[in-house]
Scaffold this motif. Structure first.
Motif, short mmCIF file in Angstrom:
data_model
loop_
_atom_site.label_atom_id
_atom_site.label_comp_id
_atom_site.label_asym_id
_atom_site.label_seq_id
_atom_site.Cartn_x
_atom_site.Cartn_y
_atom_site.Cartn_z
N LYS A 57 0.82 -1.20 0.00
CA LYS A 57 0.00 0.00 0.00
C LYS A 57 0.86 1.26 0.00
O LYS A 57 2.05 1.21 0.30
CB LYS A 57 -0.91 0.01 1.24
CG LYS A 57 -1.95 -1.12 1.27
CD LYS A 57 -2.76 -1.03 2.55
CE LYS A 57 -3.93 -2.01 2.53
NZ LYS A 57 -3.47 -3.41 2.45
N ALA A 100 -7.08 5.33 -2.66
CA ALA A 100 -7.80 4.10 -2.33
C ALA A 100 -9.06 3.91 -3.15
O ALA A 100 -9.45 2.79 -3.47
CB ALA A 100 -8.14 4.09 -0.84
N PRO A 132 -4.28 0.93 -3.42
CA PRO A 132 -4.50 0.72 -1.98
C PRO A 132 -3.67 1.70 -1.16
O PRO A 132 -2.46 1.85 -1.37
CB PRO A 132 -4.04 -0.72 -1.76
CG PRO A 132 -4.23 -1.37 -3.10
CD PRO A 132 -3.88 -0.31 -4.10
#
Length: 316
Positions: free
Chosen positions: A44, A65, A70
């Motif tokens: 992420k 996101a 992410p």
């Protein structure tokens, strides 16, 4: 007499517009490298910042996101008091600090180095500690804050947000992120409705205004009005021969005048009406109606009528 403030608004916008244009002209290979690095990452993007930079960071993380990258926001003070465990070795840290010298942000650097976690930073000072110790630094350049004291974060916040938006859009492009992907991450509200709902979710299927080819004009008008579909359908669900719209009625009335009420449905109807599939997205149905300058569409085909969809049913 009330004081006039519009000139201040214009000054602020002028200052920030100039800074945005300068930022556009300063974008370089570092931006490209940042996008490429994020696209290659398996984890992420952990966005961090404090104060106004933190507020902008939260927005950037949320935008990432929601568009296929992410991401989450990590407050630097919480991070150095135990929450560093939220960052994995497959993640990337995106640190935001206008000065590049924010203590809480600087204290995160050793952790990223020790764990070989790429550090991308956004600041206004290429020679700052943060910029120099980052793997990739994106500078928002020199600028004037719109605050009259050149102190309150105004222009700097806007420039950072612009870089965040630019990164988001570039990442969407790099991932081939499309409307269908977007809809899956936004199932609620108007965005989800626009991109996910199909014609079958909205079309009218009951009490459709059917007409026989020999239906007299007075009954044609009554059926169209009572059907509330903006048209009359000549034929039946298994054999649609044509439709009659308000436009068809006006054109027939104009051309026949006194003989208008002696006409039948067959003499007024439009043959080969436009159909649309019930699995068509609502936004596509709306685009079809707009392109053909019509307000209703038949759903199905000449051999199987599923329903009618109208423009005012598509609340997008």
């Amino acid at each position: 007499m009330e004081k006039e403030y519009t000139h201040i608004a214009k000054q602020v916008i002028d200052i920030e517009a100039k800074a945005l244009n300068d930022l556009k002209n300063s974008i370089d290979s570092n931006f490209n490298e940042a996008v490429t690095t994020i696209l290659k990452a398996k984890g992420k993007v952990v966005v961090t910042g404090i104060g106004k930079s933190g507020h902008i960071g939260r927005k950037i993380a949320a935008s990432f996101a929601s568009t296929g990258t992410p991401s989450f926001f990590l407050h630097p003070s919480e991070a150095i008091h135990g929450d560093l465990g939220m960052i994995s070795k497959e993640d990337i840290v995106l640190a935001i600090a206008n000065s590049g010298e924010t203590t809480e942000i600087i204290r995160l650097i050793p952790f990223t180095k020790e764990n070989n976690i790429p550090l991308i930073s956004i600041s206004s000072r290429p020679n700052s500690t943060l910029a120099q110790k980052s793997n990739i630094h994106i500078s928002i350049g020199r600028f004037e804050e719109a605050c009259p004291f050149n102190m309150a974060p105004t222009t700097s916040s806007l420039l950072t947000l612009a870089i965040g938006d630019a990164l988001m859009v570039a990442l969407m492009n790099g991932r081939g992120f499309n409307e269908e992907n977007f809809a899956k991450l936004h199932p609620g509200g108007n965005i989800g409705k626009r991109l996910l709902d199909t014609v079958s979710d909205t079309m009218k299927t009951e009490n459709l205004p059917f007409l026989d080819t020999n239906t007299p004009m007075i009954d044609v008008i009554y059926t169209i009005n009572s059907g509330r579909c903006g048209l009359g359908i000549v034929g039946n669900v298994n054999d649609v021969k044509g439709i009659i719209t308000d436009g068809d009625l006006r054109r027939a009335m104009n051309s026949t005048q006194k003989d208008f009420f002696n006409l039948t449905a067959k003499e007024v109807m439009t043959i080969k009406p436009k159909f649309i599939s019930k699995v068509t997205k609502l936004i596509d149905a709306k685009n079809v109606m707009n392109s053909h300058k019509i307000t209703s569409l038949l759903v199905g085909n000449t051999h199987q009528l599923d329903g009618v969809i109208q423009m005012h049913d598509i609340n997008l």
